[in-house]
Design an enzyme around this catalytic site. Structure first.
Site, short mmCIF file in Angstrom:
data_model
loop_
_atom_site.label_atom_id
_atom_site.label_comp_id
_atom_site.label_asym_id
_atom_site.label_seq_id
_atom_site.Cartn_x
_atom_site.Cartn_y
_atom_site.Cartn_z
N GLY A 16 0.81 -1.20 0.00
CA GLY A 16 0.00 0.00 0.00
C GLY A 16 0.85 1.26 0.00
N SER B 86 -3.89 -2.85 -0.48
CA SER B 86 -2.83 -3.75 -0.08
C SER B 86 -3.39 -5.15 0.11
CB SER B 86 -2.23 -3.22 1.22
OG SER B 86 -1.32 -4.15 1.71
N GLY B 87 -2.63 -6.16 -0.32
CA GLY B 87 -3.12 -7.53 -0.25
C GLY B 87 -3.34 -8.05 1.16
N THR C 223 10.43 -7.63 -11.80
CA THR C 223 9.80 -8.91 -12.11
C THR C 223 8.57 -9.14 -11.23
OG1 THR C 223 11.91 -9.81 -12.76
CG2 THR C 223 10.21 -11.41 -12.21
N CYS D 261 2.13 5.13 24.59
CA CYS D 261 3.13 4.14 24.98
C CYS D 261 3.31 3.05 23.94
CB CYS D 261 2.73 3.50 26.29
SG CYS D 261 2.97 4.60 27.67
#
Lengths: 393, 274
Positions: A71, A198-199, A236, A324
Site C-alpha cells: 500500500g 494492499s493484499g 519482475t 506508549c
C-alpha cells in the site's frame, strides 16, 4: 493458548484458498512471465486472470490495475505521479488523519517546498466538505484522502470529493487500504483517478499491493525498470502473491455480504456488550459512517499498553492509540485530530474483526476484558478520585 | 512490541504494594493524565525511621507500573538518607533494564520518591526558580539539567527518552539543546553510569554481535564470549582468527578498544587459556 485475533486492520491471515492458489507458483510454475517459452508464458496467463479478479472487485478494467509491493508504494507512486504530471503546481490537499504512508510523504514533500493542506475532521472523525472545496486551488497538484480510517474505521465521502476535484481539474487519489474488500467499491461509477490498496489486509499475503490508475490519467512511474506492468512499474512480477491476491479479491467479492452482515453484527455485539459492562468508556468515531469490522473504544483512566498486555495474557490481539504503544510520547494523531481528550485517548483500543472471527471469540473478549479494565483502574490514581466523586455526587 | 525483560513483565502482571498507605508519613504525586503516565507514592516509617510500608498507584504503561512496583520493593527497609540515594538507573537495573524509550518511567519513580521524602521533611515541593521548558509535558529546566547530568545524556532524543521533554510539538528542541550544551560544558567528565554485572555482560554481547563479529567474519574469523570477571572480558577466538598470528593485536587494538568505547573504559580483554 488459543489466539483470538481482533487486529485485522493491522494485517489478516492468508485465506486457505489463497495459499493453495499460490503454492504451485513457488516451485512448479516458477517461470518468468516475460519469458518467450510457454513455461513462463503460462504464468503470464495466470497473472492476467488475477488482474481480472482484482479489477472485478473494485469495478475497474484489468488494464487499470498496476501490481506493486504494498500500500505504501502505491500511495507514493500515485502522489508522486500527480506531482510529476503538474510540475508547475505546488499544493497538495490531504487530511489530518491519513496513514503515515501519505502523511509522512506529504511532510517530506513540504520540506521540498510543497504547500500541504491537512484538512481537519470533527469530533466524530468526519471530513468537512465545505472546507475541502475551499482548499482546492488552481495550484493544487493532487488530492489524497483515505477512503476509510485505519484506527476508527470512519469512512470519508471520497466519491463526492473526487467529483469536486475533477470539476476543477485536480487529480484525486484515495488510500483505500482499509475499505477494499470490506465495503463495495465501483470505480467505473466514480471520478477517482487513483486508488491504492494492499493484499495483506484482505487475506492475501504481505508484500503485494495494487495501484489503480484510471484509463486516460497521465501516469509517471515510481519504479523505473523493465517493461512489466506496461512500463508503469518495473520489476519482475511477484507471481505467487499476484495469483494469491487475485484469489483473495474473488473471495472478498463473495464475502462482501457476510462482511456487512455477520461481521458487522459481531462487531456491534462486542461494542455494545463492552459499553454496557464497563463504565466510563465510549466509541471513537462516527458509528454510522464506519467500516463494518472496526470499533475503537476508549476506556477512561487507564493506559492502552497495559490493556493490550493483559489481553495478550489471554491470547487476545488488538491494538491501541496510546502514546506508549507507538514509541512516540503522544497518543494517536487520528484521535488527537478528533479532539478526543487525553484521558480517553491514552486508553483507546481498536478491535478489528474479519470474516474468520467467531461468536465464541467475541464472547471470550466480552468475558475477559471487563476485569482487565477494572484491575488497571484499581491501580490508577485517577480512578479512585473519580469513583469517589461519583459516589458523593 | 516492546522488548521488556521478564522482570518487567512479572512486576507488571503481579505488581507489589498497589494502593495507598493509611496515614502516610510522606506522599507525592507526579505526572499527569495528559502526559500519559502518573504515579502516586506513599510511605510510612517505623520507629527506627526506616521505611516500613510503601505503596503506589500508577496510571501508565506496563513499564510505568513495573517501575513503581520495583521502587516500592526497593525502598522498603531503607532510611530516608538511603532512599534519597536511589537513582532512576537503580530502578531500571532492578528490573533488568528498560527499553531506552521507556527510561522516563524510572525517572518518574525517582521523582515521586524524592517528592514524597520532601513532603515528609517539609522541604519545598517545587525547586525554586525552575522554568518550564517543554510545555507539552510540563518539564522544567532543572529536571532536564538533572537528567542530563545524572545519565550523561548528549542528544535531544535521549532527553526525551528520559524526561519526555521535547516529545510533543518539538518547539523546545533548541532550548533543550542549549541546556545539554551548558550542562556538558560545566560538568567535568562525568563517571559513566555504573553497570551491574548482568548489564555489563549484555552490553558486551551486544557490542560483540553488532560491532565486532561482523568485521571479524569478514576475514573468516569469529569470537566467542566465555566469561566476564570484574573488568576482565575472557574470550575465545575462532575460525581464521584462531590460526592468525596477529590475533592478539586484533584483540587489543580492535576488540578491546571497541568494548572500552562502547561498554566501559576499564575493560581488559583476555584470551581464554588454550
Amino acid at each position: 493458548m488459543k489466539t483470538v485475533y481482533l487486529d485485522n486492520n493491522a494485517t489478516t491471515q492468508v485465506a486457505p484458498e489463497v495459499l493453495e492458489a499460490m503454492l504451485p507458483y513457488f516451485h512448479d510454475l516458477y517461470g518468468n512471465p516475460s519469458s518467450m517459452h510457454s513455461f513462463g508464458g503460462q504464468v503470464a496467463w495466470k497473472i492476467r486472470e488475477a488482474r481480472e479478479q482484482v479489477a472485478a472487485l473494485i469495478g475497474a478494467t484489468p488494464d487499470e490495475i498496476i501490481f506493486t509491493s504494498c500500500g505504501t508504494e502505491s500511495d507514493n507512486a500515485a502522489i508522486r505521479s500527480a506531482l510529476a504530471t503538474y510540475p508547475e503546481r505546488r499544493h497538495i490537499v490531504t487530511s489530518r488523519v491519513e496513514h503515515p504512508a501519505v502523511k509522512s510523504l506529504c511532510a517530506n514533500l513540504a520540506g521540498q517546498g510543497y504547500r500541504i493542506t491537512e484538512l481537519p475532521v470533527d469530533k466524530n472523525g468526519i471530513l468537512d466538505m465545505e472546507q475541502f472545496v475551499g482548499s482546492l486551488t488552481p495550484d493544487t497538484a493532487a488530492v489524497s484522502l483515505m477512503w476509510a480510517n485505519n484506527e476508527t474505521g470512519v469512512i470519508f465521502p471520497v466519491e463526492k470529493a473526487a467529483e469536486l476535484a475533477r470539476e476543477r481539474g485536480i487529480p484525486f487519489h484515495t488510500d483505500a487500504v482499509q475499505s477494499t474488500g470490506k465495503i463495495p467499491i465501483n470505480l467505473q461509477k466514480s471520478a477517482i483517478d487513483m486508488l491504492s490498496f494492499s493484499g495483506h489486509k484482505l487475506h492475501a499475503p504481505k508484500g503485494i499491493g495494487v495501484l489503480y490508475v484510471r484509463k486516460g490519467t497521465r501516469f509517471s512511474p515510481f519504479l523505473i525498470g523493465g517493461h512489466q506492468e506496461k512500463g508503469r512499474r518495473g520489476g519482475t512480477e511477484n507471481t505467487p502473491s499476484i495469483v494469491g491476491l487475485g484469489k483473495a479479491c474473488e473471495l472478498a467479492a463473495r464475502d462482501m455480504d457476510a462482511e456487512n452482515t455477520t461481521v458487522k453484527r459481531l462487531r456491534d455485539r462486542l461494542e455494545s456488550a463492552l459499553l454496557t459492562r464497563i463504565p466510563k468508556c465510549r466509541v471513537n468515531g462516527d458509528i454510522q459512517q464506519r467500516l463494518p469490522n472496526t470499533t475503537n473504544i476508549s476506556f477512561e483512566f487507564v493506559e492502552g499498553e497495559g490493556i493490550l498486555l493483559l489481553m495478550n495474557e489471554h491470547g487476545i490481539c488488538a491494538s491501541s492509540g496510546s502514546a506508549c504503544t507507538s514509541g512516540s510520547l503522544q497518543p494517536s494523531h487520528v484521535l488527537r485530530a478528533m479532539g478526543v481528550p487525553f484521558t480517553m485517548a491514552h486508553g483507546s483500543i481498536r478491535f478489528s474483526l474479519s470474516i474468520y472471527t467467531t461468536e465464541e471469540e467475541i464472547d471470550f473478549v466480552i468475558e475477559k476484558l471487563p476485569p482487565i479494565i477494572e484491575r488497571l483502574r484499581s491501580m490508577s490514581p485517577y480512578w479512585t478520585s473519580i469513583a469517589q466523586a461519583c459516589v458523593s455526587a | 512490541m516492546w522488548e521488556y525483560t521478564d522482570k518487567v513483565r512479572e512486576h507488571f502482571l503481579n505488581p507489589r504494594n498497589v494502593g495507598e498507605v493509611e496515614n502516610p508519613d510522606g506522599v507525592a504525586e507526579v505526572g499527569s493524565i495528559a502526559c500519559g503516565d502518573a504515579l502516586k507514592l506513599s510511605f510510612k516509617l517505623d520507629e527506627n525511621k526506616r521505611i516500613k510500608e510503601a505503596m503506589f498507584k500508577t496510571f501508565g504503561c506496563a513499564s510505568a507500573i513495573a517501575s513503581s512496583s520495583a521502587l516500592t520493593e526497593m525502598i522498603k527497609g531503607m532510611t530516608l538518607e538511603e532512599a534519597k540515594k536511589v537513582t532512576n538507573q537503580d530502578i531500571a537495573a532492578y528490573l533488568g533494564g528498560l527499553p531506552q524509550e521507556k527510561m522516563h518511567c524510572s525517572v518518574m519513580g525517582k521523582e515521586a520518591l524524592e517528592k514524597a521524602i520532601e513532603n515528609y521533611q517539609g522541604a519545598p515541593a517545587k525547586e525554586p526558580g525552575a522554568q518550564i521548558i517543554c510545555e507539552c509535558f510540563g518539564v522544567t529546566d532543572r529536571e532536564i539539567e538533572r537528567a542530563v547530568r545524572e545519565n550523561n545524556l548528549a542528544t535531544v532524543e535521549e532527553v526525551t527518552n528520559y524526561t519526555k521533554a521535547g516529545g510533543g510539538c518539538g518547539n523546545c528542541h533548541d532550548a533543550i539543546r542549549q541546556i545539554i550544551e551548558r550542562v556538558r560544558a560545566e560538568a567535568k567528565p562525568v563517571a559513566p553510569p555504573k553497570l551491574t554485572n548482568i548489564q555489563k555482560i549484555k552490553r558486551i554481547e551486544e557490542a560483540l554481535e553488532r560491532e565486532i563479529r561482523p568485521s571479524l567474519k569478514h576475514d573468516g574469523g569469529d569470537i566467542e564470549l566465555i566469561d566476564v570477571v570484574g573488568n576482565r572480558v575472557i574470550v575465545a577466538v575462532r575460525g581464521a582468527c584462531a590460526a592468525c598470528k596477529a590475533s592478539d593485536i586484533t584483540l587489543k587494538h580492535f576488540v578491546e578498544a571497541k568494548l572500552r568505547d562502547l561498554v566501559s573504559p576499564d575493560l581488559i580483554i583476555e584470551e581464554v587459556a588454550p
